[in-house]
Design an enzyme around this catalytic site. Structure first.
Site, PDB file in Angstrom:
ATOM      1  N   GLY A  76      26.838 -31.462 -50.872  1.00 58.80           N
ATOM      2  CA  GLY A  76      27.539 -30.656 -49.895  1.00 58.80           C
ATOM      3  C   GLY A  76      29.037 -30.898 -49.972  1.00 58.80           C
ATOM      4  CB  VAL A  79      37.653 -30.185 -54.363  1.00 54.95           C
ATOM      5  CG1 VAL A  79      38.810 -29.998 -53.392  1.00 54.95           C
ATOM      6  CG2 VAL A  79      38.124 -30.932 -55.606  1.00 54.95           C
ATOM      7  CB  ILE A 140      29.984 -38.333 -45.991  1.00 54.39           C
ATOM      8  CG1 ILE A 140      30.307 -39.803 -45.662  1.00 54.39           C
ATOM      9  CG2 ILE A 140      28.468 -38.116 -46.004  1.00 54.39           C
ATOM     10  CD1 ILE A 140      29.833 -40.260 -44.303  1.00 54.39           C
ATOM     11  N   GLY A 141      29.257 -36.535 -48.763  1.00 58.76           N
ATOM     12  CA  GLY A 141      28.651 -35.277 -49.208  1.00 58.76           C
ATOM     13  C   GLY A 141      27.318 -35.584 -49.864  1.00 58.76           C
ATOM     14  CG  PHE A 153      29.317 -43.821 -48.807  1.00 59.67           C
ATOM     15  CD1 PHE A 153      30.277 -44.774 -49.122  1.00 59.67           C
ATOM     16  CD2 PHE A 153      27.989 -44.217 -48.806  1.00 59.67           C
ATOM     17  CE1 PHE A 153      29.929 -46.077 -49.443  1.00 59.67           C
ATOM     18  CE2 PHE A 153      27.620 -45.523 -49.121  1.00 59.67           C
ATOM     19  CZ  PHE A 153      28.595 -46.460 -49.439  1.00 59.67           C
ATOM     20  CB  ALA A 154      33.879 -41.442 -51.996  1.00 57.86           C
ATOM     21  CB  CYS A 170      37.284 -32.623 -47.766  1.00 57.16           C
ATOM     22  SG  CYS A 170      36.786 -34.277 -48.285  1.00 57.16           S
TER      23      CYS A 170
END
Length: 219
Positions: A76, A79, A140-141, A153-154, A170
């Site tokens: 989800g 960028v 988070i995606g 997550f990053a 994002c």
């Protein structure tokens, strides 16, 4: 219940993406417990399901010519950037239909990590991720297939934040990014950050971590 924690170190995005899919298949089949992959990536731009490319500030070829890999993926979001000094976590957990609850749990785990450093972080309704003021600390995606999550997550630990300036992170115009290093005024040992993330996941998900680094397994 236990979850497996695998520390993959610094791993190119393409290799990690392929490994995620293999692990995901094993979790779906029940031959592997829920698994949290922890790693760092070399510089890479990824675009999720919401991305159209409009939040890339340069043509795709420019990124590859300037030291960034670039991937369109099934998570989800829009960028984002990954690079050394950023702790990336891929929780490959059974979530069934409770995807929204799972996202809130991921956010809560990172909020707890930040709180452990004395940082008042928070999630924002409508935007997955964790923020400090008007700056994003953790993106988070996720994707969910056959009831099991992947991607994740990053968390910006000691990330070079200048690398975010080549995109609209994002897709959120007018918002910034930050890191534990910037907020604390010192570098944070990556192993320490990993330990705190694992502890937070154990608390939020109510599971016991089993650690694996290379071919070694430790509780």
């Amino acid at each position: 219940m236990e979850f497996l924690v695998e520390d993959l170190g610094l791993l190119p995005y393409g290799e990690a993406w392929a490994y995620q899919k293999a692990v995901h298949r094993e979790v779906v089949e029940g031959s592997r417990p829920p698994t949290l992959l922890l790693l760092e990536h070399p510089r890479v731009i990824t675009l999720g399901r919401k991305a159209t490319g409009e939040n890339l500030l340069f043509p795709e070829g420019w990124y590859r010519e300037n030291g960034f890999e670039l991937y369109w993926v099934e998570r989800g979001g829009d960028v984002t950037y990954h690079g050394p000094g950023q702790l990336v976590g891929y929780p490959i957990f059974p979530v069934g239909r409770e995807v929204r609850r799972f996202l809130r749990q991921l956010e809560e785990a990172i909020v707890r990590v930040a709180a452990g450093y004395g940082i008042p972080a928070y999630p924002t309704p409508g935007y997955a991720g964790v923020w400090v003021g008007e700056e994003k600390l953790c993106a988070i995606g996720v994707a969910v297939k056959e009831g099991v999550s992947f991607h994740g997550f990053a968390l910006n630990v000691n990330t070079d934040l200048n690398d975010f300036t080549v995109i609209v992170p994002c897709g959120l115009k007018g918002k910034g990014v930050t890191s534990l290093e910037r907020l604390l005024g010192r570098r944070v040992p990556m192993e320490e950050a990993k330990d705190r993330v694992v502890q937070a996941f154990a608390q939020v998900f109510g599971m016991e971590p089993v650690r694996r680094k290379g071919h070694e397994t430790q509780v």
